[in-house]
Structures are given as C-alpha cells and as structure tokens.
Design a protein around this motif. Structure first.
Motif, mmCIF file in Angstrom:
data_model
loop_
_atom_site.group_PDB
_atom_site.id
_atom_site.type_symbol
_atom_site.label_atom_id
_atom_site.label_comp_id
_atom_site.label_asym_id
_atom_site.label_seq_id
_atom_site.Cartn_x
_atom_site.Cartn_y
_atom_site.Cartn_z
ATOM 1 N N VAL A 43 49.204 89.645 10.345
ATOM 2 C CA VAL A 43 47.887 89.242 10.823
ATOM 3 C C VAL A 43 46.832 89.426 9.722
ATOM 4 N N GLU A 44 46.849 90.600 9.092
ATOM 5 C CA GLU A 44 45.755 90.932 8.166
ATOM 6 C C GLU A 44 45.910 90.280 6.801
ATOM 7 N N GLN A 45 47.167 90.179 6.320
ATOM 8 C CA GLN A 45 47.367 89.600 4.994
ATOM 9 C C GLN A 45 47.711 88.117 5.068
ATOM 10 N N GLY A 46 47.983 87.638 6.275
ATOM 11 C CA GLY A 46 48.359 86.234 6.414
ATOM 12 C C GLY A 46 49.736 85.926 5.859
ATOM 13 N N THR A 47 50.597 86.962 5.741
ATOM 14 C CA THR A 47 51.939 86.762 5.192
ATOM 15 C C THR A 47 52.855 86.165 6.267
ATOM 16 N N THR A 48 53.477 85.053 5.946
ATOM 17 C CA THR A 48 54.445 84.440 6.857
ATOM 18 C C THR A 48 55.746 85.231 6.779
ATOM 19 N N ILE A 49 56.405 85.434 7.913
ATOM 20 C CA ILE A 49 57.599 86.287 7.905
ATOM 21 C C ILE A 49 58.761 85.611 8.624
ATOM 22 N N LEU A 50 59.908 85.594 7.955
ATOM 23 C CA LEU A 50 61.156 85.188 8.616
ATOM 24 C C LEU A 50 61.956 86.470 8.796
ATOM 25 N N LEU A 51 62.149 86.841 10.066
ATOM 26 C CA LEU A 51 62.672 88.162 10.403
ATOM 27 C C LEU A 51 64.073 88.048 10.983
ATOM 28 N N VAL A 52 65.054 88.586 10.270
ATOM 29 C CA VAL A 52 66.426 88.611 10.778
ATOM 30 C C VAL A 52 66.650 89.931 11.507
ATOM 31 N N GLU A 53 67.191 89.878 12.703
ATOM 32 C CA GLU A 53 67.430 91.106 13.468
ATOM 33 C C GLU A 53 68.653 90.980 14.363
ATOM 34 N N GLN A 54 69.311 92.109 14.593
ATOM 35 C CA GLN A 54 70.282 92.190 15.676
ATOM 36 C C GLN A 54 69.586 92.756 16.900
ATOM 37 N N ASN A 55 68.520 93.521 16.653
ATOM 38 C CA ASN A 55 67.736 94.101 17.724
ATOM 39 C C ASN A 55 66.759 93.041 18.239
ATOM 40 N N ALA A 56 67.256 92.224 19.194
ATOM 41 C CA ALA A 56 66.476 91.075 19.662
ATOM 42 C C ALA A 56 65.210 91.526 20.393
ATOM 43 N N ARG A 57 65.329 92.602 21.118
ATOM 44 C CA ARG A 57 64.198 93.066 21.915
ATOM 45 C C ARG A 57 62.967 93.308 21.030
ATOM 46 N N VAL A 58 63.159 94.081 19.987
ATOM 47 C CA VAL A 58 62.005 94.429 19.160
ATOM 48 C C VAL A 58 61.558 93.224 18.328
ATOM 49 N N ALA A 59 62.505 92.391 17.906
ATOM 50 C CA ALA A 59 62.137 91.217 17.104
ATOM 51 C C ALA A 59 61.297 90.253 17.931
ATOM 52 N N LEU A 60 61.722 90.019 19.172
ATOM 53 C CA LEU A 60 60.982 89.075 20.012
ATOM 54 C C LEU A 60 59.621 89.631 20.433
ATOM 55 N N SER A 61 59.459 90.949 20.317
ATOM 56 C CA SER A 61 58.169 91.530 20.686
ATOM 57 C C SER A 61 57.091 91.242 19.640
ATOM 58 N N VAL A 62 57.492 90.895 18.411
ATOM 59 C CA VAL A 62 56.470 90.611 17.393
ATOM 60 C C VAL A 62 56.460 89.143 16.965
ATOM 61 N N ALA A 63 57.547 88.398 17.252
ATOM 62 C CA ALA A 63 57.667 87.036 16.695
ATOM 63 C C ALA A 63 56.880 86.011 17.513
ATOM 64 N N HIS A 64 56.588 84.881 16.854
ATOM 65 C CA HIS A 64 55.969 83.756 17.551
ATOM 66 C C HIS A 64 57.040 82.815 18.091
ATOM 67 N N SER A 65 58.089 82.614 17.281
ATOM 68 C CA SER A 65 59.181 81.759 17.742
ATOM 69 C C SER A 65 60.486 82.328 17.219
ATOM 70 N N GLY A 66 61.593 81.781 17.705
ATOM 71 C CA GLY A 66 62.860 82.358 17.278
ATOM 72 C C GLY A 66 64.011 81.365 17.288
ATOM 73 N N TYR A 67 65.057 81.765 16.575
ATOM 74 C CA TYR A 67 66.296 80.990 16.525
ATOM 75 C C TYR A 67 67.431 81.947 16.812
ATOM 76 N N ILE A 68 68.464 81.444 17.449
ATOM 77 C CA ILE A 68 69.631 82.275 17.672
ATOM 78 C C ILE A 68 70.824 81.623 17.006
ATOM 79 N N MET A 69 71.539 82.453 16.252
ATOM 80 C CA MET A 69 72.600 81.925 15.416
ATOM 81 C C MET A 69 73.932 82.497 15.877
ATOM 82 N N GLU A 70 74.933 81.633 15.902
ATOM 83 C CA GLU A 70 76.287 82.100 16.199
ATOM 84 C C GLU A 70 77.252 81.362 15.302
ATOM 85 N N ASN A 71 78.091 82.105 14.635
ATOM 86 C CA ASN A 71 79.172 81.493 13.887
ATOM 87 C C ASN A 71 78.713 80.370 12.943
#
Ligand SMILES: Nc1ncnc2c1ncn2[C@@H]1O[C@H](COP(=O)(O)OP(=O)(O)O)[C@@H](O)[C@H]1O
Ligand SMILES: [Mg+2]
Lengths: 295, 288
Positions: free
Chosen positions: B213-241
C-alpha cells in the motif's frame, strides 16, 4: 635470543608474502570452488614479466611493476573467461585438471624464454641495512613487509566496505541468492581471478626483489600456498594471512635451529608436517567456515 | 544515524506514486508458458497469469505444483537450474523477458525472494541489505536502508550481527528487506510463511501488505498457506500439476467450494475441517 628475534622477523617478512599469495588462491576458491594449481606459475610468470620490462625494455622498476600488475589483472579476467567459464557446472576434477594443465603450459613458456637460471631484480633501494635493536633488516625486507601489509589491508577494506567486495562474499555464501538480487556471478568470478593474479604477482615481485628470480623457486611458492591456506582454512581470508605468517615463521625457525643440528635441510618439509598435524586436529583449518547453526 | 521510527507513518519514496484502487494497469502478463528442466522434464504445461500494477496476486497450490518454477521463469533464475521457458511469453512493461538474464530482470525492477529465505549467513544483516543494491546506480541507498529498517525495526537492532545467527522470522524479514533494496516494481515472494510460527506469519504478512500500500510495490505471492495469502491478496490463481486450475478475485476464490475444501480446509458450513480429513481429500483428488 637476538638470533631468535632475527629469525622471527625474517619469518614474518616472508610470511607476509606467502599471505599475499595465499589470499589470491583463497579468493578464487571462495568465489568459484576452483582449486587453482597454476597459482604459483602465474606468480612466477608475472615476476618474470616485470623483470623483463625493467631489464630488456629498460623501463624504470616501479612503473614496470605497476604495468605488470595491471596486465595481470586483465589476464585474470581473460583466463576466467576463456579457460574456466566453459567449465562452470562441470566435475571438480575436470576443473582441477585444467588448472594443472595451465600450470604446465606456463612453466613451459617460462623455461623457453628464461631457462632454469637465476636472475636478480634491478636494485631500486639502497643496500644499507637498517638496524632496530639487535635485528638487521634490509630496506627491501622492510618495503616488502610494508607492501604486503598495505595490500592485505586494502583487500580487506575492499571486502568490507565496497559493494562489489561484499557481493563477492555473498556469492561465496549462496550463489543463487546472490543471482536473485542481480549480482552477476560471472563478473564476480572474473574479478576474483583478476585480484588473485594481482596478489600473486605482487607477492612474486617482493620475493624476487628480496632473494632472486628463478622459474623453479618462484613457482614453488604456489605449493607453499597450500599449507598456508589449509592451515588457515581453505575459505578464510584472515586464515590465509595467519597461515602465511605461520608458515614463514616456521620455515625460518627450522632453518635457524633444526637444520644446523641435523645437518639436513628440513625448512621446506616442516610446513607440510604442520599441515598434517593441524588437519588431524581441525579438519576445517584454524579459521575455516563451519556451518552456522542457530541455537 | 538515529533509530528509525516504528510508527505507522509511510515514508515518502521517490518514484513510487500511491496506488489508487481500481485503476489497474497490467504490469506483468505470463502467456501460456511451458517450462522444461534439462530439456526433458516438462514442469509447467501452459501457465497464464496476469499481475495488475499495485496489487497483490496470490499463486496457491500444493507442494510440487510448479509455483516456484513459475516465479523462477519470471525472474530468469531457471537458467541457473538448467531450466528454460520452451514456449509462451512473459511480458513485463511491454517487453518479453522470458529466458532473460537474471541481472537484467532485476535491473528492470523484478526481484524474487527465494523459498527458504536463503540469507547470506556469513554476512552481517546490513551487508545482506547492501548486496541488494548491486544493480543500483542512484545515490538513495541510505534512505532505502532506513526504509527497510522502518518496516523491520528488528533488523535495525541486529544490523551488525551475522545474519546466520538471526531467528527464522528475522531471516525472512531480512530476505524481504534485502529484496526491497533493489527498489522493485514487482516483488516475487516464494512461501514467506514457511516454517514460521503463526504469530510471526501474521506480523510479516501485515508488513508485506503495508509495503504494497505505502510503497506501491506490486506483489506476486506464492503460498501453500492459502488462508493467510487470501487475507492480503486482491486476486489469486490456483495451480495443480503445472497448470492453473482456478483463478479469480479473492472473494470469488474464498467462496469456491473446491478452494474451501482443499485449500482452506473448510466444510460446506464454513467450519474448519481437521487436517487429516483435508489430507485424505487431497490424496483422493490427486489419484482421481
Ligand atoms: N531444478 C529442477 N530440475 C528438475 N526438476 C525440478 C527442478 N526444480 C523443480 N523440479 C520439479 O518441478 C516440479 C515443480 O516444482 P516447484 O516449482 O518447486 O513446485 P512448488 O514450488 O509448487 O512446490 C516438481 O515436480 C519438481 O520435482
Ligand atoms: Mg516451491
């Protein structure tokens, strides 16, 4: 007592030169895990080149030395680019064999050009001994010590204070992480070869000025670098300095006290005996990197 | 130097205007990429994703799905592991950066924080930060270091210590702080929550959100912890295999029944399932 002091001082002078030579060796190893078996040959070649510039081309001594150092920095970059870069990712033994081959080639060139004889570097300091207390020192000894100490200090500042120097240590620590921050690992390898050859040639010129120049004698310093760096820890710069000093002092003490008793020269064997003893007690050397484990 | 304040006032940083929600320009587009390792191991089988400027995009998925590979394809680090992008393109600010040299990608403003922290153990905390400035040509390094210490006051306290002796949480902070020293437009974060206690995960994600928010840095966030990732993200992708199997704005993903079950561990009624059940589901789903 005076004799002991004199031996210690001589040992420190020659040891500081070993330290300088060892620094370059450690640098290459730290950055790229290459054991450079041609280190002593580069040292000897550089010393002969400076000698040739000063005698055959009749350049003044100091400019000859500086010109040689600059050329060898560039040669370091070239050797890395042409000889070692194609080997990145190959077996360790392949890289070692290449450096052994390089060593033979350089030795061959030196024998062709200068033969096996002894040469004297042109004098550029007055040959009046300096007497401090009961210790005799030639001006060249003193200058050699000063040059080694100054260069070692300069390199350690470089590694501590410059971003490039810090990045070189970072590459030694975790190459991929350094890459992820935009560090050009290739450039780091090249620069470490450049600096390594500069330190080797500086050491060679100092030894050559104190004693004499011979292909055999100078390239043998490349062998003495091994006990120095292994005693200190193969990947430690401070270790290289301590190792170099230790080997220099031990050599002189052996030559002064043990050789006259036995009637045979052990001075060149003792460093290797110490090497084995230290490795038995501390396999990573006195200062070698031990994996940091958090408690 | 004085101790930087820890108050929540944003530090002004030149060249990074505040983000206005909604005005979403695309910063990065990954178009249908295929990635192979050693010329034979096909790991990404046509992955596409879009990262809008100023947003946090989450890339979720189980172990081995190909998340880290996707990040390395963007940052160019694949080349160090004998991998390359065989097909497709990666467009960043109008330029195809697929298979580009990692240093040039960093110079263009993309930096990857590797999985597992990977700090330089034998360098001090401050020296670690310093390595992040290697591609910089401007003189604002000191201010940026203050900025990192502002977000991570703990790093300031430890700045003269060897990084190897920092705690796991501090090392993760250092890994992120070191990347910020590049002054990135796009920050690729690979599993920052890995191996950290829940409290610390909360702390670090809150800071990541503030940086966005403050620095305007765009972030692509990889996580296995979906709960915490979705709590901060604007949008998301789910990847399998090696493929993207779900995508959308965060609200939509959170309400997707599959995501709820397999990634958030919730039942239809919204209560939490036990970990064992989720694992059994996952296993079943894999073999189906
Ligand atoms: N350097 C490599 N060489 C060969 N295969 C790899 C390499 N790195 C990852 N893989 C394989 O690619 C797949 C995806 O790995 P990765 O991208 O690390 O997944 P994730 O980050 O989602 O856990 C895994 O099957 C892994 O074994
Ligand atoms: Mg991964």
């Amino acid at each position: 007592m005076d004799f002991l002091l004199q031996l210690l001082v001589n040992g420190l002078v020659i040891g500081s030169v070993y330290a300088l030579a060892a620094l370059g060796f450690v640098l290459i190893y730290k950055a790229s895990r290459v054991l450079n078996f041609a280190h002593g040959d580069f040292l000897a070649l550089g010393t002969f080149v400076a000698f040739a510039l000063a005698t055959s081309l009749r350049l003044p001594v100091i400019p000859s030395i500086i010109l040689t150092l600059v050329c060898f920095f560039v040669l370091g970059l070239v050797v890395e680019r042409v000889v070692l870069r194609p080997l990145i990712g190959k077996e360790v033994i392949a890289v070692i064999m290449v450096s052994v081959g390089l060593s033979s080639v350089i030795k061959g060139i030196m024998y062709l050009v200068w033969g096996p004889g002894y040469f004297l570097f042109p004098e550029f300091l007055p040959d009046v001994p300096i007497i401090i207390g009961d210790v005799y020192l030639s001006p060249m000894h003193l200058l050699g010590l000063a040059i080694s100490a100054a260069l070692l200090g300069l390199f350690s500042l470089f590694f501590k204070r410059s971003t490039l120097g810090v990045a070189m240590r970072a590459v030694a620590d975790d190459q991929q992480a350094a890459l992820s921050l935009g560090v050009s690992v290739r450039k780091i390898f090249a620069v470490s070869w450049g600096i390594a050859l500069v330190s080797a040639v500086a050491a060679g010129v100092v030894v050559g000025s104190i004693t004499s120049l011979s292909t055999e004698g100078l390239s043998a310093i490349g062998i003495l670098v091994f006990p120095a760096v292994i005693v200190g820890g193969l990947d430690s710069v401070p270790g290289a300095v301590v190792g170099g000093l230790l080997i220099g002092v031990l050599e002189n003490l052996t030559a002064g006290f043990i050789d006259p008793l036995l009637g045979v020269s052990l001075r060149s064997v003792v460093p290797f005996i110490v090497l084995v003893l230290i490795l038995m007690m501390k396999p990573y050397g006195l200062f070698g990197t031990v994996e940091i484990e958090r408690v | 130097m004085t101790q930087p304040t820890t108050a929540g006032t944003p530090l002004p940083v030149a060249g990074s205007p505040p983000v206005t929600a909604g005005a979403a320009q695309t910063l990065l587009t990954v178009n249908n990429i295929e990635v192979v390792y050693q010329d034979v191991i096909l790991v990404l089988k046509g992955v596409s994703l879009t990262v809008p400027k100023g947003q946090i995009v989450a890339l979720l998925g189980t172990n081995g799905a190909g998340k880290s590979t996707t990040l390395k394809a963007i940052s160019g680090l694949l080349s160090a592991e004998e991998g390359h992008v065989r097909q497709g393109s990666i467009i960043y600010r109008g330029r195809d950066i697929a298979n580009a040299d990692p240093a040039s990608v960093v110079q263009a403003g993309i930096v990857q924080v590797l999985e597992g922290r990977r700090i330089f153990k034998h360098l001090t905390v401050e020296e670690n930060l310093r390595v992040g400035t290697i591609t910089r040509r401007d003189g604002a390094v000191r201010e940026d270091m203050e900025m990192v210490y502002h977000y991570f006051p703990r790093l300031y306290e430890r700045r003269r210590q060897l990084a190897g002796y920092c705690s796991g949480g501090e090392q993760q902070m250092l890994a992120i702080g070191r990347a910020l020293m590049v002054r990135p437009q796009l920050l690729l974060l690979d599993e920052p929550s890995l191996g950290l206690a829940p409290m610390l995960v909360q702390e670090i994600f809150a800071i990541v959100q503030r940086i966005n928010v403050e620095q305007g840095t765009t972030i692509l966030l990889v996580e296995q912890n979906a709960r915490v990732a979705l709590s901060v993200a604007h949008s998301g992708y789910i990847m399998e295999n090696g493929r993207i199997v779900q995508e959308g704005p965060v609200e939509q993903l959170k309400n997707n029944p599959d995501v709820k079950e397999f990634y958030l561990g919730l039942t239809e009624s919204g209560t939490r399932k036990s970990y064992r059940d989720v694992k059994a589901y996952r296993r079943r789903k894999r073999y189906m």
